[in-house]
Design a protein around this motif. Structure first.
Motif, mmCIF file in Angstrom:
data_model
loop_
_atom_site.group_PDB
_atom_site.id
_atom_site.type_symbol
_atom_site.label_atom_id
_atom_site.label_comp_id
_atom_site.label_asym_id
_atom_site.label_seq_id
_atom_site.Cartn_x
_atom_site.Cartn_y
_atom_site.Cartn_z
ATOM 1 N N SER A 236 11.995 -2.850 7.885
ATOM 2 C CA SER A 236 11.912 -1.525 8.001
ATOM 3 C C SER A 236 10.824 -0.510 6.035
ATOM 4 N N LEU A 237 11.797 -1.850 5.135
ATOM 5 C CA LEU A 237 11.646 -0.928 4.010
ATOM 6 C C LEU A 237 10.315 -2.446 3.356
ATOM 7 N N GLY A 238 10.337 -2.590 4.316
ATOM 8 C CA GLY A 238 8.269 -4.247 3.296
ATOM 9 C C GLY A 238 9.261 -5.293 2.639
ATOM 10 N N LEU A 239 10.025 -5.787 3.110
ATOM 11 C CA LEU A 239 10.064 -7.022 2.974
ATOM 12 C C LEU A 239 9.907 -8.031 3.185
ATOM 13 N N PRO A 240 9.263 -9.012 2.221
ATOM 14 C CA PRO A 240 7.895 -9.706 2.218
ATOM 15 C C PRO A 240 8.083 -10.480 3.185
ATOM 16 N N LEU A 241 7.317 -11.518 3.802
ATOM 17 C CA LEU A 241 7.353 -12.339 4.589
ATOM 18 C C LEU A 241 7.625 -11.632 5.590
ATOM 19 N N LEU A 242 7.687 -10.333 6.316
ATOM 20 C CA LEU A 242 7.993 -9.199 7.266
ATOM 21 C C LEU A 242 6.836 -8.517 7.845
ATOM 22 N N ALA A 243 5.939 -8.342 8.726
ATOM 23 C CA ALA A 243 5.158 -7.234 9.131
ATOM 24 C C ALA A 243 4.683 -6.134 8.726
ATOM 25 N N GLY A 244 6.200 -5.349 8.379
ATOM 26 C CA GLY A 244 4.970 -4.008 7.608
ATOM 27 C C GLY A 244 5.051 -4.235 6.371
ATOM 28 N N PHE A 245 5.767 -5.251 5.909
ATOM 29 C CA PHE A 245 5.502 -5.769 4.279
ATOM 30 C C PHE A 245 3.649 -6.289 4.276
ATOM 31 N N VAL A 246 3.129 -6.338 5.478
ATOM 32 C CA VAL A 246 1.843 -6.781 4.736
ATOM 33 C C VAL A 246 1.146 -5.436 5.267
ATOM 34 N N ALA A 247 1.785 -4.576 6.181
ATOM 35 C CA ALA A 247 0.252 -3.658 6.479
ATOM 36 C C ALA A 247 0.662 -2.253 4.746
ATOM 37 N N GLU A 248 2.278 -2.188 3.978
ATOM 38 C CA GLU A 248 1.989 -1.200 2.766
ATOM 39 C C GLU A 248 1.324 -2.029 1.783
ATOM 40 N N LEU A 249 1.612 -3.290 1.715
ATOM 41 C CA LEU A 249 0.895 -3.985 0.554
ATOM 42 C C LEU A 249 -1.039 -4.163 1.138
ATOM 43 N N MET A 250 -1.794 -4.009 2.224
ATOM 44 C CA MET A 250 -2.496 -3.489 2.248
ATOM 45 C C MET A 250 -3.496 -1.942 1.960
ATOM 46 N N LEU A 251 -2.084 -0.957 2.377
ATOM 47 C CA LEU A 251 -1.904 0.053 2.401
ATOM 48 C C LEU A 251 -2.422 0.640 0.502
ATOM 49 N N MET A 252 -1.740 -0.248 -0.615
ATOM 50 C CA MET A 252 -1.431 -0.036 -1.328
ATOM 51 C C MET A 252 -2.689 -0.777 -2.103
ATOM 52 N N VAL A 253 -3.251 -1.240 -1.900
ATOM 53 C CA VAL A 253 -4.637 -2.161 -2.372
ATOM 54 C C VAL A 253 -6.229 -0.466 -2.083
ATOM 55 N N ALA A 254 -5.607 -0.013 -0.750
ATOM 56 C CA ALA A 254 -7.281 0.284 -0.335
ATOM 57 C C ALA A 254 -6.946 1.816 -1.150
ATOM 58 N N TYR A 255 -5.148 2.203 -1.496
ATOM 59 C CA TYR A 255 -5.020 3.356 -1.539
ATOM 60 C C TYR A 255 -5.375 3.334 -3.807
ATOM 61 N N TRP A 256 -5.231 2.318 -4.143
ATOM 62 C CA TRP A 256 -5.576 1.769 -6.030
ATOM 63 C C TRP A 256 -7.449 2.726 -5.832
ATOM 64 N N HIS A 257 -8.048 1.681 -4.645
ATOM 65 C CA HIS A 257 -9.746 2.150 -4.211
ATOM 66 C C HIS A 257 -9.931 3.187 -4.596
ATOM 67 N N ALA A 258 -9.731 3.582 -2.999
ATOM 68 C CA ALA A 258 -9.609 5.425 -3.164
ATOM 69 C C ALA A 258 -8.824 6.540 -4.383
ATOM 70 N N TYR A 259 -7.908 6.199 -5.198
ATOM 71 C CA TYR A 259 -7.320 6.973 -5.474
ATOM 72 C C TYR A 259 -6.587 6.986 -6.806
ATOM 73 N N GLY A 260 -6.945 5.570 -7.480
ATOM 74 C CA GLY A 260 -6.794 4.934 -8.714
ATOM 75 C C GLY A 260 -4.788 4.980 -8.887
ATOM 76 N N TRP A 261 -4.480 5.849 -10.222
ATOM 77 C CA TRP A 261 -2.996 5.802 -10.296
ATOM 78 C C TRP A 261 -2.547 6.793 -9.346
ATOM 79 N N TRP A 262 -2.906 7.731 -8.227
ATOM 80 C CA TRP A 262 -2.313 8.507 -7.578
ATOM 81 C C TRP A 262 -1.176 7.798 -7.015
ATOM 82 N N ILE A 263 -1.548 6.170 -7.033
ATOM 83 C CA ILE A 263 -0.264 5.781 -6.101
ATOM 84 C C ILE A 263 0.790 5.198 -6.875
ATOM 85 N N LEU A 264 1.066 5.686 -8.246
ATOM 86 C CA LEU A 264 2.384 5.336 -8.070
ATOM 87 C C LEU A 264 2.948 6.511 -7.242
ATOM 88 N N LEU A 265 3.127 7.447 -6.708
ATOM 89 C CA LEU A 265 3.370 8.884 -5.833
ATOM 90 C C LEU A 265 4.192 7.861 -4.637
#
Length: 526
Positions: free
Chosen positions: A412-441
């Motif tokens: 649930s906290l997003g450990l690599p090689l588990l399903a939740g990590f894939v979604a969270e990593l993709m979200l962070m990349v998309a968020y960076w493209h859309a909002y830049g440094w707001w990704i820190l939040l």
């Protein structure tokens, strides 16, 4: 049609059989009814899995893209009004249908010894059939009917098998979700009435009204109209977007519409919580993608910031509240609120990867959250307590439960090689493209997620020293570990969490094609 009708009919037949039996025979019926329900659920799971391998339908990555359906059936229901029994599968619905049929047998295994099983297990079948109905419906009228039908079995699961405050929780659950559904219904009726009159047109249009409830037809019409202006007009599109989104935000749920969820989860039986968190909450996100996002792209752009705020507040608020919880199940419930915020943020990025991340988060959380609630249910069943820290040193006395808890929390906290990590990593990349440094939040919030999970594991699994601290609720009795049926359920959930973490492309490829198609047809930039 078989996917919907089979579990519903099976559940009704089994309940009718029990209702006609003498009360003294109900306990004797528990085992045969449980076995029958389990067999029916396995048939459903086998059927949808075979569909994926193209045994019964053409479930291919390209063949189930945006507004393109397979396994498509349509029958006239009320042709005068343009209402049809229309079902179909695409990359948006098929993963959720498969997930529902997977969770049904796993939930039955995890709650194998639930009391009053002769009525409990058929109720689970009814719940599964109603949920599948939502995901396969391609008619607005059908969609709403199944949307409301899901409330009935969940209401009775909480009311009949819940905790001491089950009456309050079941009523609150019903009032919140039904009220939001009424607002959504008004939006659907308005959408129907505001269509251009098509009397005399053949196909899905009503012979008396000249209007249709057919979702693919409406999406196609909206796509064409939105190229040159606003489908339904600017003001009406915004109003309809808000009305539909309100119904879906409450079901998701997003802050501040979330208060029904912790009460429902804490009081619900383990099986109810597993289906509620695993599938029912995802109806909200599914509805967003299926209707307002697909038909009202200009309104989505207008309310993009509002959606981002809803998502960010849900993400942050859910994580912060988790830190202050002492009830294990309530902590997991608030973590679901936080993870639903991830889905909203993915939608608000208006990036193909962000939408794909939201879809995969729906799916991944649908596997991980049932394991979390199965752990909570086992904790309650064996230790007669839900307080974090009531049991210290669980690793020594209950190694299976301790291992299951640690795995579920890490997933649930997003450990690599588990399903939740894939979604969270993709979200962070998309968020960076859309909002830049707001990704820190959102990045800091993910650290909070690790904090409350690690805190609960430290207090429950590892503390206590050599002596350990069994819960007082056991009154000196030996500390038990989980039953074999619970072990099997945990292994199945853990196995598929690993599978989709290592090979996410199994469903992610079709989700990616769907989102890219959607962005193209809706006119959003990649």
């Amino acid at each position: 049609m078989q996917l919907v009708g089979f579990p519903v009919v099976a559940g009704i037949v089994l309940l009718a059989f029990v209702a006609n039996a003498k009360k003294s025979a109900h306990e004797k019926l528990d085992n045969p009814i449980r076995m029958a329900s389990f067999a029916f659920s396995l048939v459903l799971f086998g059927y949808t899995t075979a569909m994926f391998f193209n045994s019964f339908a053409d479930i291919t990555t390209d063949g189930v893209a945006f507004n393109n359906y397979t396994f498509h059936d349509s029958y006239e229901w009320f042709p005068a009004l343009g209402i049809h029994w229309t079902v179909g599968l695409d990359a948006l619905s098929f993963p959720m249908v498969w997930l529902t049929t997977f969770l049904l047998p796993v939930t039955i295994i995890a709650t194998w010894h639930e009391k009053n099983g002769a009525t409990y297990f058929p109720t689970l079948l009814l719940m599964g059939g109603a949920l599948i109905g939502v995901f396969v419906s391609l008619d607005l009228f059908m969609f709403y009917v199944f949307w409301e039908l899901t409330l009935i079995p969940m209401f009775f699961l909480i009311l009949n098998w819940g905790g001491k405050d089950r009456k309050y929780a079941s009523q609150k659950f019903f009032i919140y979700t039904f009220t939001a559904s009424v607002v959504m219904l008004l939006g659907l009726v308005t959408l129907y009435l505001m269509q251009p009159d098509q009397i005399g047109t053949s196909g899905k249009y009503g012979t008396m009204t000249g209007r249709t409830f057919d979702i693919p037809t409406l999406v196609e019409s909206a796509t064409l109209a939105n190229q040159d202006g606003w489908f339904m007009g600017e003001s009406m599109q915004k109003v309809l977007f808000v009305m539909l989104m309100l119904g879906f935000l409450v079901k998701l749920p997003a802050v501040p519409f979330h208060t029904w969820l912790p009460d429902a989860h804490v009081q619900a039986p383990t099986g109810g919580s597993m289906l509620l968190a695993g599938v029912m909450l995802k109806m909200g996100a599914y509805g967003m993608f299926r209707l307002p996002l697909s038909m009202f792209p200009h309104a989505l752009q207008h309310f993009q910031l509002a959606l981002m705020i809803f998502g960010m507040v849900s993400l942050v608020w859910g994580a912060i509240v988790c830190l202050g919880q002492t009830n294990l199940k309530k902590m997991v419930a608030y973590s679901s609120v936080s993870h639903m915020g991830v889905i909203l943020i993915g939608i608000a990025t208006m990036q193909p990867m962000g939408w794909a991340a939201a879809l995969f988060m729906m799916f991944a959380h649908g596997i991980i959250s049932p394991m979390l609630f199965a752990v909570c249910g086992a904790f309650k069943h064996h230790y007669h307590s839900m307080e974090i820290g009531a049991m210290r040193g669980m690793a020594k006395h209950s190694p299976w439960l301790a291992t299951s808890m640690m795995f579920g929390w890490m997933a649930s906290l997003g450990l690599p090689l588990l399903a939740g990590f894939v979604a969270e990593l993709m979200l962070m990349v998309a968020y960076w493209h859309a909002y830049g440094w707001w990704i820190l939040l959102p990045g800091l919030v993910l650290a909070l997620t690790a904090a409350y999970y690690l805190w609960s594991m430290q207090r429950t699994i590892f503390e206590g020293g050599d002596e350990t601290q069994p819960p007082e609720s056991l009154h000196g009795e030996p500390v038990p570990d989980i039953a074999n049926s619970e072990k099997l359920a945990m292994l199945l959930l853990a196995g598929f969490t690993i599978l989709f973490g290592i090979m996410p492309w199994i469903f992610l490829d079709m989700m990616d094609i769907w989102t890219q198609n959607a962005m193209k047809f809706l006119g959003f930039g990649a």
